[in-house]
Design a protein around this motif. Structure first.
Motif, short mmCIF file in Angstrom:
data_model
loop_
_atom_site.label_atom_id
_atom_site.label_comp_id
_atom_site.label_asym_id
_atom_site.label_seq_id
_atom_site.Cartn_x
_atom_site.Cartn_y
_atom_site.Cartn_z
N ASN A 2 -38.46 -7.17 29.72
CA ASN A 2 -37.76 -8.45 29.83
C ASN A 2 -36.37 -8.37 29.23
OD1 ASN A 2 -40.05 -9.65 30.97
ND2 ASN A 2 -40.93 -9.99 28.95
N GLN A 3 -35.56 -9.30 29.63
CA GLN A 3 -34.21 -9.36 29.08
C GLN A 3 -34.25 -9.95 27.67
OE1 GLN A 3 -31.40 -11.29 31.69
NE2 GLN A 3 -32.61 -10.81 33.47
N LEU A 4 -33.24 -9.57 26.88
CA LEU A 4 -33.05 -10.24 25.60
C LEU A 4 -32.65 -11.69 25.88
CD1 LEU A 4 -31.00 -7.66 23.51
CD2 LEU A 4 -33.28 -8.50 22.97
N PRO A 5 -33.28 -12.65 25.23
CA PRO A 5 -32.93 -14.05 25.46
C PRO A 5 -31.58 -14.39 24.82
CG PRO A 5 -34.57 -13.90 23.74
CD PRO A 5 -34.37 -12.49 24.26
N VAL A 6 -30.52 -14.25 25.57
CA VAL A 6 -29.17 -14.40 25.03
C VAL A 6 -28.97 -15.74 24.34
CG1 VAL A 6 -26.72 -14.57 25.64
CG2 VAL A 6 -28.14 -12.79 26.65
N ASN A 7 -29.36 -16.82 25.00
CA ASN A 7 -29.14 -18.16 24.43
C ASN A 7 -29.88 -18.31 23.10
OD1 ASN A 7 -27.64 -18.79 26.67
ND2 ASN A 7 -29.30 -19.83 27.73
N LYS A 8 -31.13 -17.82 23.06
CA LYS A 8 -31.92 -17.97 21.84
C LYS A 8 -31.34 -17.11 20.71
CE LYS A 8 -36.26 -19.17 24.14
NZ LYS A 8 -37.68 -18.79 24.37
N VAL A 9 -30.94 -15.88 21.02
CA VAL A 9 -30.35 -15.02 20.00
C VAL A 9 -29.04 -15.61 19.50
CG1 VAL A 9 -29.37 -12.74 19.54
CG2 VAL A 9 -31.46 -12.94 20.89
N PHE A 10 -28.24 -16.13 20.43
CA PHE A 10 -26.95 -16.73 20.08
C PHE A 10 -27.15 -17.86 19.08
CE2 PHE A 10 -23.25 -19.41 20.63
CZ PHE A 10 -22.22 -18.50 20.78
N ILE A 11 -28.09 -18.75 19.37
CA ILE A 11 -28.34 -19.90 18.50
C ILE A 11 -29.02 -19.46 17.20
CG2 ILE A 11 -29.60 -22.07 18.29
CD1 ILE A 11 -29.23 -22.39 21.34
N ALA A 12 -29.95 -18.50 17.34
CA ALA A 12 -30.67 -18.03 16.15
C ALA A 12 -29.74 -17.39 15.13
CB ALA A 12 -31.76 -17.04 16.57
N GLY A 13 -28.67 -16.75 15.61
CA GLY A 13 -27.70 -16.15 14.69
C GLY A 13 -27.07 -17.19 13.79
N PHE A 14 -26.66 -18.30 14.38
CA PHE A 14 -26.06 -19.37 13.59
C PHE A 14 -27.10 -20.06 12.71
CE2 PHE A 14 -22.92 -19.04 17.04
CZ PHE A 14 -21.78 -18.96 16.29
N ALA A 15 -28.31 -20.24 13.25
CA ALA A 15 -29.37 -20.88 12.47
C ALA A 15 -29.72 -20.05 11.24
CB ALA A 15 -30.60 -21.08 13.35
N ALA A 17 -27.75 -17.95 9.65
CA ALA A 17 -26.63 -18.05 8.70
C ALA A 17 -26.68 -19.36 7.93
CB ALA A 17 -25.31 -17.90 9.43
N MET A 18 -27.03 -20.45 8.62
CA MET A 18 -27.07 -21.76 7.97
C MET A 18 -28.21 -21.86 6.96
SD MET A 18 -24.50 -23.47 9.05
CE MET A 18 -24.92 -25.12 8.51
N THR A 19 -29.35 -21.24 7.26
CA THR A 19 -30.51 -21.36 6.38
C THR A 19 -30.49 -20.34 5.24
OG1 THR A 19 -31.79 -19.96 7.89
CG2 THR A 19 -31.98 -22.34 8.16
N HIS A 20 -29.69 -19.28 5.38
CA HIS A 20 -29.65 -18.25 4.35
C HIS A 20 -28.24 -18.10 3.74
CE1 HIS A 20 -33.28 -17.21 6.65
NE2 HIS A 20 -33.70 -16.59 5.58
N TRP A 21 -27.43 -19.14 3.82
CA TRP A 21 -26.03 -19.00 3.42
C TRP A 21 -25.88 -18.67 1.92
CZ3 TRP A 21 -23.85 -22.18 -0.27
CH2 TRP A 21 -24.54 -23.36 -0.56
N LYS A 22 -26.79 -19.17 1.09
CA LYS A 22 -26.70 -18.86 -0.34
C LYS A 22 -26.96 -17.38 -0.59
CE LYS A 22 -27.99 -23.42 -2.16
NZ LYS A 22 -28.96 -24.17 -2.99
N LYS A 23 -27.94 -16.82 0.09
CA LYS A 23 -28.24 -15.40 -0.08
C LYS A 23 -27.12 -14.54 0.49
CE LYS A 23 -31.31 -12.60 -1.79
NZ LYS A 23 -31.73 -12.70 -3.20
N ILE A 24 -26.53 -14.98 1.60
CA ILE A 24 -25.41 -14.25 2.19
C ILE A 24 -24.22 -14.24 1.23
CG2 ILE A 24 -23.73 -14.26 4.07
CD1 ILE A 24 -25.96 -15.33 5.90
N ARG A 100 -35.52 -12.05 2.22
CA ARG A 100 -34.66 -12.33 1.06
C ARG A 100 -34.98 -11.43 -0.14
NH1 ARG A 100 -32.44 -17.50 1.00
NH2 ARG A 100 -32.70 -17.58 -1.26
N GLN A 101 -36.26 -11.07 -0.30
CA GLN A 101 -36.65 -10.29 -1.47
C GLN A 101 -36.12 -8.86 -1.44
OE1 GLN A 101 -38.63 -11.14 0.99
NE2 GLN A 101 -39.47 -9.19 1.75
N SER A 102 -35.63 -8.42 -0.27
CA SER A 102 -35.19 -7.02 -0.13
C SER A 102 -33.75 -6.80 -0.57
CB SER A 102 -35.33 -6.58 1.33
OG SER A 102 -34.44 -7.30 2.18
N VAL A 103 -33.01 -7.87 -0.84
CA VAL A 103 -31.59 -7.74 -1.21
C VAL A 103 -31.28 -8.59 -2.42
CG1 VAL A 103 -30.83 -7.21 1.15
CG2 VAL A 103 -30.93 -9.59 0.39
N GLY A 104 -30.20 -8.23 -3.10
CA GLY A 104 -29.77 -9.01 -4.26
C GLY A 104 -28.28 -8.82 -4.48
#
Length: 236
Positions: A2-15, A17-24, A100-104
């Motif tokens: 199957n193809q990579l779901p472009v729309n889902k990956v595109f949105i998931a990338g931003f999602a 980043a928004m949910t893990h911005w403190k760790k980033i 999250r536990q894999s990085v600091g």
């Protein structure tokens, strides 16, 4: 396959980043600090590069170019910047794949990973950029980038401590979608934001902000693509 779901990956990338911005932000702190010396002298380096290009255009073919004088400690600052970039990239991939536990806040000190990552970066850069420099054909760079894009999945393999693989067996639609997500979208986003910044009058700084944002988004989406391809049985 199957193809990579472009729309889902595109949105998931931003999602992601928004949910893990403190760790980033946490894993970005040290790489940013050690990159600051080079970033602060960037305007001066750009001026030197501009002078070099002008000298090349205006100097006769048989005439030696004038001596290039770089700011003090440029080499050291460049090595620190390169290390910071590699360390942050590795941590970004680990954050997406391993959690999250894999990085600091501590940067990556694994010399083996850093060397492998640098080697792959050098390989991809030379294979994609050198033909453009030699031929000045942008279409050739796109073709080579398309052929090389599955190889970039090995950045994630290196980050999580797995052996590199150079045959991924992707279908053409999957290959095309990976190319779209990792090459076309970042290029279009930088071009769009840079054009808007020039219209508004924000100058060169806005272009670098756009490139930083694209760096984070591209790292996240490459790891997400890797995760989809390796967990859903889409690669042999």
């Amino acid at each position: 396959m199957n193809q990579l779901p472009v729309n889902k990956v595109f949105i998931a990338g931003f999602a992601f980043a928004m949910t893990h911005w403190k760790k980033i932000l946490e894993i970005s702190l040290v790489p940013l600090v050690i990159s600051l010396p080079l970033l602060m002298m960037l305007p001066e380096l750009l001026m030197v590069a501009k002078q070099v290009f002008l000298a090349i255009e205006q100097t006769a073919p048989d005439t030696p170019l004038p001596e290039i004088i770089l700011p003090d400690n440029t080499g050291i600052y460049f090595i620190l910047f390169l290390y910071g970039n590699i360390s942050l990239s590795i941590d970004m991939y680990r954050l997406v794949i391993l959690g999250r536990q894999s990085v600091g806040i501590t940067p990556v000190f694994d010399l083996g990973k850093i060397a492998r990552f640098f080697g792959l970066t050098l390989l991809v850069g030379m294979v994609t950029i050198v033909p453009l420099v030699l031929t000045n054909l942008l279409i050739l760079q796109f073709i080579i980038s398309f052929l090389m894009v599955p190889i970039t999945l090995n950045f994630v393999n290196i980050a999580i401590g797995k052996p590199s693989r150079y045959r991924w067996g992707l279908s053409f639609p999957t290959h095309m979608n990976l190319f779209f997500l990792q090459v076309i979208v970042p290029m279009l986003v930088v071009l769009l934001l840079t054009s808007l910044a020039k219209l508004i009058g924000f100058g060169v700084g806005a272009e670098w902000v756009a490139r930083v944002l694209v760096f984070y988004w591209s790292a996240i989406t490459l790891a997400l693509c890797y995760q989809l391809l390796t967990t859903s049985g889409k690669t042999p």
